[in-house]
Design an enzyme around this catalytic site. Sequence first.
Site, mmCIF file in Angstrom:
data_model
loop_
_atom_site.group_PDB
_atom_site.id
_atom_site.type_symbol
_atom_site.label_atom_id
_atom_site.label_comp_id
_atom_site.label_asym_id
_atom_site.label_seq_id
_atom_site.Cartn_x
_atom_site.Cartn_y
_atom_site.Cartn_z
ATOM 1 N N GLU A 169 -5.432 -18.526 -19.513
ATOM 2 C CA GLU A 169 -5.992 -19.322 -18.419
ATOM 3 C C GLU A 169 -7.132 -20.146 -18.996
ATOM 4 O O GLU A 169 -8.159 -19.601 -19.410
ATOM 5 C CB GLU A 169 -6.548 -18.428 -17.311
ATOM 6 C CG GLU A 169 -7.087 -19.259 -16.151
ATOM 7 C CD GLU A 169 -8.247 -18.608 -15.393
ATOM 8 O OE1 GLU A 169 -8.450 -18.970 -14.232
ATOM 9 O OE2 GLU A 169 -8.956 -17.762 -15.956
ATOM 10 N N ASP A 210 -7.811 -14.222 -19.147
ATOM 11 C CA ASP A 210 -8.725 -14.867 -18.209
ATOM 12 C C ASP A 210 -9.711 -15.754 -18.983
ATOM 13 O O ASP A 210 -10.310 -15.307 -19.962
ATOM 14 C CB ASP A 210 -9.488 -13.737 -17.491
ATOM 15 C CG ASP A 210 -10.295 -14.201 -16.311
ATOM 16 O OD1 ASP A 210 -9.706 -14.543 -15.287
ATOM 17 O OD2 ASP A 210 -11.542 -14.217 -16.419
ATOM 18 N N ASP A 220 -1.421 -0.810 -4.087
ATOM 19 C CA ASP A 220 -1.575 0.034 -5.285
ATOM 20 C C ASP A 220 -0.302 0.021 -6.132
ATOM 21 O O ASP A 220 0.693 -0.617 -5.781
ATOM 22 C CB ASP A 220 -1.959 1.465 -4.876
ATOM 23 C CG ASP A 220 -1.064 1.976 -3.743
ATOM 24 O OD1 ASP A 220 0.144 1.677 -3.784
ATOM 25 O OD2 ASP A 220 -1.579 2.637 -2.821
ATOM 26 N N ASN A 270 -0.156 4.472 -0.535
ATOM 27 C CA ASN A 270 -0.751 5.739 -0.064
ATOM 28 C C ASN A 270 -1.494 5.575 1.259
ATOM 29 O O ASN A 270 -2.274 6.433 1.658
ATOM 30 C CB ASN A 270 -1.683 6.334 -1.130
ATOM 31 C CG ASN A 270 -2.886 5.433 -1.384
ATOM 32 O OD1 ASN A 270 -2.936 4.297 -0.901
ATOM 33 N ND2 ASN A 270 -3.866 5.932 -2.123
ATOM 34 N N ASP A 295 0.851 -1.187 0.000
ATOM 35 C CA ASP A 295 0.000 0.000 0.000
ATOM 36 C C ASP A 295 0.888 1.239 0.000
ATOM 37 O O ASP A 295 1.544 1.545 0.994
ATOM 38 C CB ASP A 295 -0.892 -0.065 1.257
ATOM 39 C CG ASP A 295 -1.831 1.120 1.360
ATOM 40 O OD1 ASP A 295 -1.879 1.919 0.405
ATOM 41 O OD2 ASP A 295 -2.519 1.218 2.393
ATOM 42 N N ASP A 347 -4.070 3.742 2.373
ATOM 43 C CA ASP A 347 -5.534 3.703 2.509
ATOM 44 C C ASP A 347 -5.998 2.274 2.789
ATOM 45 O O ASP A 347 -7.188 1.977 2.751
ATOM 46 C CB ASP A 347 -6.223 4.265 1.251
ATOM 47 C CG ASP A 347 -5.915 3.436 0.011
ATOM 48 O OD1 ASP A 347 -5.108 2.468 0.101
ATOM 49 O OD2 ASP A 347 -6.471 3.724 -1.067
ATOM 50 N N HIS A 374 -4.338 -16.673 -7.398
ATOM 51 C CA HIS A 374 -5.305 -15.974 -6.542
ATOM 52 C C HIS A 374 -6.639 -16.702 -6.400
ATOM 53 O O HIS A 374 -7.562 -16.167 -5.805
ATOM 54 C CB HIS A 374 -5.538 -14.573 -7.128
ATOM 55 C CG HIS A 374 -6.116 -14.649 -8.514
ATOM 56 N ND1 HIS A 374 -5.389 -15.078 -9.608
ATOM 57 C CD2 HIS A 374 -7.360 -14.408 -8.977
ATOM 58 C CE1 HIS A 374 -6.155 -15.079 -10.672
ATOM 59 N NE2 HIS A 374 -7.360 -14.680 -10.327
ATOM 60 N N ASP A 375 -6.743 -17.902 -6.974
ATOM 61 C CA ASP A 375 -8.021 -18.628 -6.938
ATOM 62 C C ASP A 375 -7.995 -19.879 -6.066
ATOM 63 O O ASP A 375 -9.049 -20.497 -5.865
ATOM 64 C CB ASP A 375 -8.422 -19.061 -8.360
ATOM 65 C CG ASP A 375 -8.865 -17.892 -9.217
ATOM 66 O OD1 ASP A 375 -9.408 -16.920 -8.659
ATOM 67 O OD2 ASP A 375 -8.673 -17.958 -10.446
HETATM 68 C C1 NOJ Z 1 -10.792 -16.553 -13.472
HETATM 69 C C2 NOJ Z 1 -10.113 -15.651 -12.480
HETATM 70 O O1 NOJ Z 1 -8.842 -16.175 -12.197
HETATM 71 C C3 NOJ Z 1 -11.014 -15.566 -11.271
HETATM 72 O O2 NOJ Z 1 -10.397 -14.889 -10.210
HETATM 73 C C4 NOJ Z 1 -12.290 -14.881 -11.686
HETATM 74 O O3 NOJ Z 1 -13.200 -14.882 -10.606
HETATM 75 C C5 NOJ Z 1 -12.937 -15.588 -12.886
HETATM 76 N N1 NOJ Z 1 -11.991 -15.927 -13.901
HETATM 77 C C6 NOJ Z 1 -13.975 -14.691 -13.509
HETATM 78 O O4 NOJ Z 1 -13.344 -13.643 -14.180
#
Ligand code: NOJ
Length: 535
Positions: A261, A202, A31, A25, A23, A27, A321-322
Amino acid sequence: MDKDFLWWRDGVIYQIYPRSFKDGNNDGIGDLAGITQKLDYLVDLGIDAIWLSPIYLSPDFDFGYDVADYQRIDPKFGTMDDFENLLQNAHSRGIRLIMDLVLNHTSNQHLWFQQSSSSKDNPYRDWYIWRDKSKSGGVPNNWQSRFGGSGWEWDEKTQQYYFHLFFKEQPDLNWNNPKVHSAILEMIEFWLQKGVDGFRLDVFNAYFKSQRFENNPVKLGLAGFDRYQHLYDINQPEMLSFLSKLRILLNSYPESYSAGETFETSTQMVASYISENSLHATFDFSFMKNRFKADGFYKSIQNWESLLQDKKWPNYVLNNHDVPRSATRYIRGEKDDRLKILAAMLLTLRGTPFVYYGEEIGMRDIPVTRKSDVKDPVGKHYWPFYKGRDGCRSPMQWEETQYGGFSDVEPWMPVHENFVFRNVKSQLENPDSLLNTYRKLIEIRKNTIALQKGMYLPLTFEPKRLLAYMRKTSDHEVVVALNFSNRRVGFVVSFSILNQNWSLLYSNKRDQKPKIIDRKITLEPNEILLLEHRL
Ligand code: NOJ
């Protein structure tokens, strides 16, 4: 350093989830200025490129994976000047930048959808997928949303349904409309002209849907989205013609890159999308679904290698991140031995390694215990059966000060309480830390062409505890042996190995090369052993 170094093939790529990296700034939300501040850390780690999860204007229904304007930076991340500053500072340090393109759908707040949903004769109407009720008065067909329920949402105003593969706030673009292609390619060129080096696409294999809107056949026994064979809503052949247009555009910007992906599909399909006329790379997620056993990884590697052969370039990923972090998937407690083995595998295979922020210090998922604390809408929706993806999105742990040095104020997502001892600063000071293992292995990879470009030859054929392989160029061989178990393990070497004069390239358990006794090398528990030999 190799003269023929191609960043996306020979380098290491680092994924940043911008809300949670640094971060700048104060908040509470990470960023672009924060990322710029930390570039020297990334240089020191040895990475070659950053993939930024989305930073575009977004109402954050799916935390940036719902874009309201592809050509604006969301103010919570900064301004276009901050972006250009990051890009310039990254480039001046030899770091490339990959943007995330979310093109299957937009946010329902995107101007295109606002227009499209305003009336049936609006020029943007056919930029999204609109259908009448079925003859019996219900949804047009049985296509589902991955995030739950029917994929069709009724629009009262214009009396039609629109399709959304994810939430209803994420309407799917109509990729059968050539105007969508032109607008998207123009937007991609906007970023290429700014100097962006590549893109992560994506769920790209879901862009096109069958124009006949057939029902998907039902599979027995499963529920929801998994109950269908997705014959008509993903992997449509029209995809290839768009990918080839994209590739022509990318080829006009030397060394630019695309990594797709893939969504809900076999490794075979995943491999088929890599070619000179389509994408440079795709992700094989079956790799990270393995348990912590050498044989599972061995099979995934064999499968991926045999599908790609030497014509296509693999990549490997253990985190994103999933999914729950590898440290959480494979370990209870705070020991990092297993993570060192995984790091060594990731960084010595034939293929581009992707590292997810915090993986290099062994960040664990934060516990998610109360529904009212959940940020991820998917977690809120499925609670308590699935708690969502907050766990792997917590702030980066930089140091032992309050909020882990991520921010001076309370962050948008809690910092894992282990930050007091698990952080970048303390691991940099400890020669045996996971971070220093990543740094060392990345450095070795960078200085060892056989590890970057060499072919992959398996050395264990039925591995249980031991994964061993060779990476080989015409004049250099490296043997990698990884003991996945916490017992000593014998590695029986072949005659061709036995007869060479090997030297120790790296081990986390010894500083002299091992003795070969009765054709066997004994590996210590969780040992990483790299031997090299010049021909
Ligand atoms: C795949 C992304 O990695 C995920 O984080 C997202 O929720 C879905 N696609 C929808 O965009």
